[in-house]
Design a protein around this motif. Structure first.
Motif, mmCIF file in Angstrom:
data_model
loop_
_atom_site.group_PDB
_atom_site.id
_atom_site.type_symbol
_atom_site.label_atom_id
_atom_site.label_comp_id
_atom_site.label_asym_id
_atom_site.label_seq_id
_atom_site.Cartn_x
_atom_site.Cartn_y
_atom_site.Cartn_z
ATOM 1 N N GLY A 68 -13.858 4.728 -8.356
ATOM 2 C CA GLY A 68 -14.488 4.459 -9.642
ATOM 3 C C GLY A 68 -13.477 4.501 -10.763
ATOM 4 N N PHE A 69 -13.952 4.738 -11.966
ATOM 5 C CA PHE A 69 -13.056 4.876 -13.114
ATOM 6 C C PHE A 69 -13.755 5.687 -14.191
ATOM 7 C CE2 PHE A 69 -14.705 1.524 -16.104
ATOM 8 C CZ PHE A 69 -15.673 0.979 -15.269
ATOM 9 N N CYS A 72 -16.453 4.380 -16.699
ATOM 10 C CA CYS A 72 -17.666 3.800 -16.101
ATOM 11 C C CYS A 72 -18.903 4.380 -16.798
ATOM 12 C CB CYS A 72 -17.709 4.093 -14.611
ATOM 13 S SG CYS A 72 -19.066 3.290 -13.742
ATOM 14 N N VAL A 75 -22.619 4.083 -13.106
ATOM 15 C CA VAL A 75 -22.545 4.210 -11.646
ATOM 16 C C VAL A 75 -21.703 5.420 -11.227
ATOM 17 C CG1 VAL A 75 -21.832 3.089 -9.492
ATOM 18 C CG2 VAL A 75 -22.923 1.747 -11.299
ATOM 19 N N CYS A 76 -20.506 5.527 -11.767
ATOM 20 C CA CYS A 76 -19.622 6.629 -11.364
ATOM 21 C C CYS A 76 -20.159 8.005 -11.759
ATOM 22 C CB CYS A 76 -18.218 6.434 -11.915
ATOM 23 S SG CYS A 76 -17.385 5.023 -11.195
ATOM 24 N N HIS A 160 -16.910 -2.658 -9.694
ATOM 25 C CA HIS A 160 -16.462 -2.081 -8.417
ATOM 26 C C HIS A 160 -17.647 -1.769 -7.522
ATOM 27 C CE1 HIS A 160 -17.525 2.215 -9.230
ATOM 28 N NE2 HIS A 160 -17.432 1.815 -10.488
HETATM 29 NI NI NI Z 1 -18.180 3.180 -11.798
#
Ligand code: NI
Length: 194
Positions: A68-69, A72, A75-76, A160
């Motif tokens: 992930g990042f 984000c 989602v992350c 992603h």
């Molecule tokens: Ni994410």
């Protein structure tokens, strides 16, 4: 009554067991998780900001790999919160670690990704590497990522895929769990690997 029949049945059973060991013996969970069996997986080295991290250092206990990042939006954070909840399901999982690998090395410094991941749970290690290292690692695990166009302020998002990859104590990829699984499911799968 045919006295030979039980022997034929027993023989067929033994043959089936031998064949299944020969076919699936290389990866004992191949029958359980076709994606984990199909993906190459493997352990990689990541270097970022003068820091070098070798995934082999996590051997000895199962662990979760997640991509992930830190920028984000949804989602992350949800994924990391689910990992946190999974690790808190059972005292036996208190030593289990998770590896959060940032696919955004341009903005995610080693310090930033480490503190972001640790914010969710101290056992979640935030790491990143060079673009080449991350691309190689992500490809081996079937993770796709692509940075979007920059806006007027230089901000951008990174598309992603999000899976929970479970590795066993030998660093072998054994399960690929979809993002919608519950923390309990992750915990149960981890318990099988302890
Ligand atoms: Ni994410």
């Amino acid at each position: 009554m045919n006295v030979r029949l039980p022997w034929v049945v027993a023989g067929a059973f033994v043959l089936a067991v031998i064949l299944s060991v020969l076919i699936f013996g290389g990866k004992n969970t191949a029958t359980e998780d076709i994606r984990a069996a199909y993906l190459p997986g493997g352990e990689f080295t990541l270097s970022h900001g003068g820091e070098r991290f070798d995934m082999r250092g996590l051997r000895g206990a199962p662990y979760i790999l997640y991509f992930g990042f830190t920028h984000c939006p949804d989602v992350c954070p949800l994924g990391l919160a689910t990992i946190r909840d999974a690790l808190q399901q059972d005292e036996a999982l208190s030593d289990v670690k998770a590896l959060f690998v940032s696919v955004d090395p341009e903005r995610d410094t080693a310090e930033r990704v480490a503190s972001y991941a640790a914010f969710f749970h101290p056992n979640i290690l935030g790491k990143t590497g060079t673009k080449e290292e991350i691309t190689k690692l992500a490809k081996a695990y079937g993770t796709y990522f692509m940075a979007g166009a920059k806006d007027a302020n230089g901000g951008y998002s990174v598309d992603h895929t999000a899976y929970y990859y479970l590795l066993d104590r030998d660093g072998e990829l054994v399960r690929v769990l979809d993002h919608n699984v519950t923390a309990l499911t992750i915990a149960e799968e981890l318990q099988k690997l302890l």
